[in-house]
Write a protein that holds these residues in place. Structure first.
Motif, PDB file in Angstrom:
ATOM      1  N   UNK A   1       5.430   7.915  -9.972  1.00  0.00           N
ATOM      2  CA  UNK A   1       5.378   7.217  -9.204  1.00  0.00           C
ATOM      3  C   UNK A   1       6.758   5.669  -9.486  1.00  0.00           C
ATOM      4  N   UNK A   2       6.635   5.129  -8.823  1.00  0.00           N
ATOM      5  CA  UNK A   2       7.408   3.524  -8.763  1.00  0.00           C
ATOM      6  C   UNK A   2       6.223   3.230  -9.102  1.00  0.00           C
ATOM      7  N   UNK A   3       7.039   1.855  -9.371  1.00  0.00           N
ATOM      8  CA  UNK A   3       7.420   0.862 -10.923  1.00  0.00           C
ATOM      9  C   UNK A   3       7.628  -0.230 -10.896  1.00  0.00           C
ATOM     10  N   UNK A   4       7.844  -1.946 -11.408  1.00  0.00           N
ATOM     11  CA  UNK A   4       8.135  -3.025 -11.498  1.00  0.00           C
ATOM     12  C   UNK A   4       9.837  -3.067 -12.904  1.00  0.00           C
ATOM     13  N   UNK A   5      10.159  -2.967 -12.726  1.00  0.00           N
ATOM     14  CA  UNK A   5      10.908  -2.542 -13.713  1.00  0.00           C
ATOM     15  C   UNK A   5      10.415  -3.759 -15.137  1.00  0.00           C
ATOM     16  N   UNK A   6      10.543  -5.172 -14.702  1.00  0.00           N
ATOM     17  CA  UNK A   6      10.342  -5.911 -15.373  1.00  0.00           C
ATOM     18  C   UNK A   6       8.328  -6.279 -15.863  1.00  0.00           C
ATOM     19  N   UNK A   7       7.652  -5.446 -14.886  1.00  0.00           N
ATOM     20  CA  UNK A   7       6.382  -5.560 -15.725  1.00  0.00           C
ATOM     21  C   UNK A   7       5.955  -3.933 -15.186  1.00  0.00           C
ATOM     22  N   UNK A   8       6.143  -2.896 -15.723  1.00  0.00           N
ATOM     23  CA  UNK A   8       5.803  -1.902 -15.859  1.00  0.00           C
ATOM     24  C   UNK A   8       4.276  -1.529 -15.885  1.00  0.00           C
ATOM     25  N   UNK A   9       3.459  -2.142 -16.193  1.00  0.00           N
ATOM     26  CA  UNK A   9       2.405  -2.014 -16.172  1.00  0.00           C
ATOM     27  C   UNK A   9       1.129  -2.700 -15.326  1.00  0.00           C
TER      28      UNK A   9
ATOM     29  N   UNK B   1       1.015  -1.466  -0.091  1.00  0.00           N
ATOM     30  CA  UNK B   1      -0.335  -0.423  -0.427  1.00  0.00           C
ATOM     31  C   UNK B   1       1.037   0.800  -0.309  1.00  0.00           C
ATOM     32  N   UNK B   2       0.707   2.466  -0.245  1.00  0.00           N
ATOM     33  CA  UNK B   2       1.341   3.154  -0.048  1.00  0.00           C
ATOM     34  C   UNK B   2       0.803   3.965   1.109  1.00  0.00           C
ATOM     35  N   UNK B   3       2.036   4.467   1.467  1.00  0.00           N
ATOM     36  CA  UNK B   3       2.046   5.335   2.837  1.00  0.00           C
ATOM     37  C   UNK B   3       2.088   6.805   2.134  1.00  0.00           C
ATOM     38  N   UNK B   4       2.285   7.419   3.640  1.00  0.00           N
ATOM     39  CA  UNK B   4       1.936   9.231   3.045  1.00  0.00           C
ATOM     40  C   UNK B   4       3.478   9.998   3.257  1.00  0.00           C
ATOM     41  N   UNK B   5       4.085   9.116   2.683  1.00  0.00           N
ATOM     42  CA  UNK B   5       5.514   9.748   1.688  1.00  0.00           C
ATOM     43  C   UNK B   5       5.622   9.341   0.379  1.00  0.00           C
ATOM     44  N   UNK B   6       4.847   8.551  -0.428  1.00  0.00           N
ATOM     45  CA  UNK B   6       4.305   8.257  -1.315  1.00  0.00           C
ATOM     46  C   UNK B   6       4.938   6.784  -2.082  1.00  0.00           C
ATOM     47  N   UNK B   7       5.751   6.184  -0.593  1.00  0.00           N
ATOM     48  CA  UNK B   7       6.492   4.598  -0.869  1.00  0.00           C
ATOM     49  C   UNK B   7       5.156   4.071  -0.614  1.00  0.00           C
ATOM     50  N   UNK B   8       5.478   2.778  -1.081  1.00  0.00           N
ATOM     51  CA  UNK B   8       5.053   1.626  -1.645  1.00  0.00           C
ATOM     52  C   UNK B   8       6.148   0.953   0.161  1.00  0.00           C
ATOM     53  N   UNK B   9       4.602   0.222   0.570  1.00  0.00           N
ATOM     54  CA  UNK B   9       5.211  -0.634   1.447  1.00  0.00           C
ATOM     55  C   UNK B   9       4.684  -1.677   2.468  1.00  0.00           C
ATOM     56  N   UNK B  10       4.913  -2.660   2.939  1.00  0.00           N
ATOM     57  CA  UNK B  10       3.928  -3.895   3.353  1.00  0.00           C
ATOM     58  C   UNK B  10       3.151  -4.041   5.024  1.00  0.00           C
ATOM     59  N   UNK B  11       2.800  -4.509   5.215  1.00  0.00           N
ATOM     60  CA  UNK B  11       1.820  -4.226   6.308  1.00  0.00           C
ATOM     61  C   UNK B  11       2.429  -4.161   7.537  1.00  0.00           C
ATOM     62  N   UNK B  12       4.074  -4.676   7.020  1.00  0.00           N
ATOM     63  CA  UNK B  12       4.850  -4.791   8.549  1.00  0.00           C
ATOM     64  C   UNK B  12       5.588  -3.643   8.293  1.00  0.00           C
ATOM     65  N   UNK B  13       5.720  -3.059   7.335  1.00  0.00           N
ATOM     66  CA  UNK B  13       6.276  -1.543   7.096  1.00  0.00           C
ATOM     67  C   UNK B  13       7.692  -1.545   6.280  1.00  0.00           C
ATOM     68  N   UNK B  14       7.963  -2.322   5.243  1.00  0.00           N
ATOM     69  CA  UNK B  14       8.787  -2.780   4.584  1.00  0.00           C
ATOM     70  C   UNK B  14       8.639  -2.112   3.701  1.00  0.00           C
ATOM     71  N   UNK B  15       9.423  -1.172   3.293  1.00  0.00           N
ATOM     72  CA  UNK B  15       9.610  -0.146   2.340  1.00  0.00           C
ATOM     73  C   UNK B  15      10.090  -0.742   0.950  1.00  0.00           C
TER      74      UNK B  15
END
Length: 145
Positions: free
Chosen positions: A126-134, A80-94
């Protein structure tokens, strides 16, 4: 016929030998063979050193991949996208630019969802996956080792 668990076991065994070779060659410490002693005026030794450097680069990648596969999975969750605009897991791994990521994807090439290992990058928006940009990162199932 070997099964995947047997191959993984053999790979882990081989990985310790790869690690020893990388240390012995000084490649692991310097990222090249600059500390390797050879006659730099001898064209044959220069050729061998260049070939070995290329081999060591590939072995380092193999070593890193097997080492990663050997790590336990600590978390499987959705991003999920956090308030800083980064994606993180439920346990906070960014995840930020350059981070390795394992993501569960589903595409037309495979009947079932499958895990891929790729990198996260940022395109200025925004952030994206290199191998699967879509593929959208928000809600993407990932695992952390």
């Amino acid at each position: 016929m070997a099964n995947i668990n047997e191959v993984m076991k053999k790979s882990i065994e081989m990985n310790s030998q790869i690690s020893s070779l990388l240390k012995f060659s000084t490649f692991e410490e310097y990222g090249d063979l600059s500390d390797l002693h050879y006659d730099r005026a001898d064209s044959e030794q220069i050729f061998i050193a260049e070939e070995l450097r290329s081999v060591m680069e590939k072995l380092m990648e193999v070593h890193d991949r097997i080492s990663n596969l050997s790590l336990p999975i600590k978390e499987v969750s959705e991003l999920h996208k956090n308030s800083a605009g980064r994606y993180e897991t439920e346990k906070g791994h960014c995840y930020t630019s350059g981070c390795q990521i394992e993501a569960l994807i589903n595409d037309d090439c495979h009947e079932f969802p499958y895990w891929i290992r790729t990198r996260v990058e940022h395109d200025g928006t925004d952030y994206y996956l290199v191998a699967r940009r879509n593929i959208k990162l928000n809600g993407l199932k990932v695992r952390v080792r």
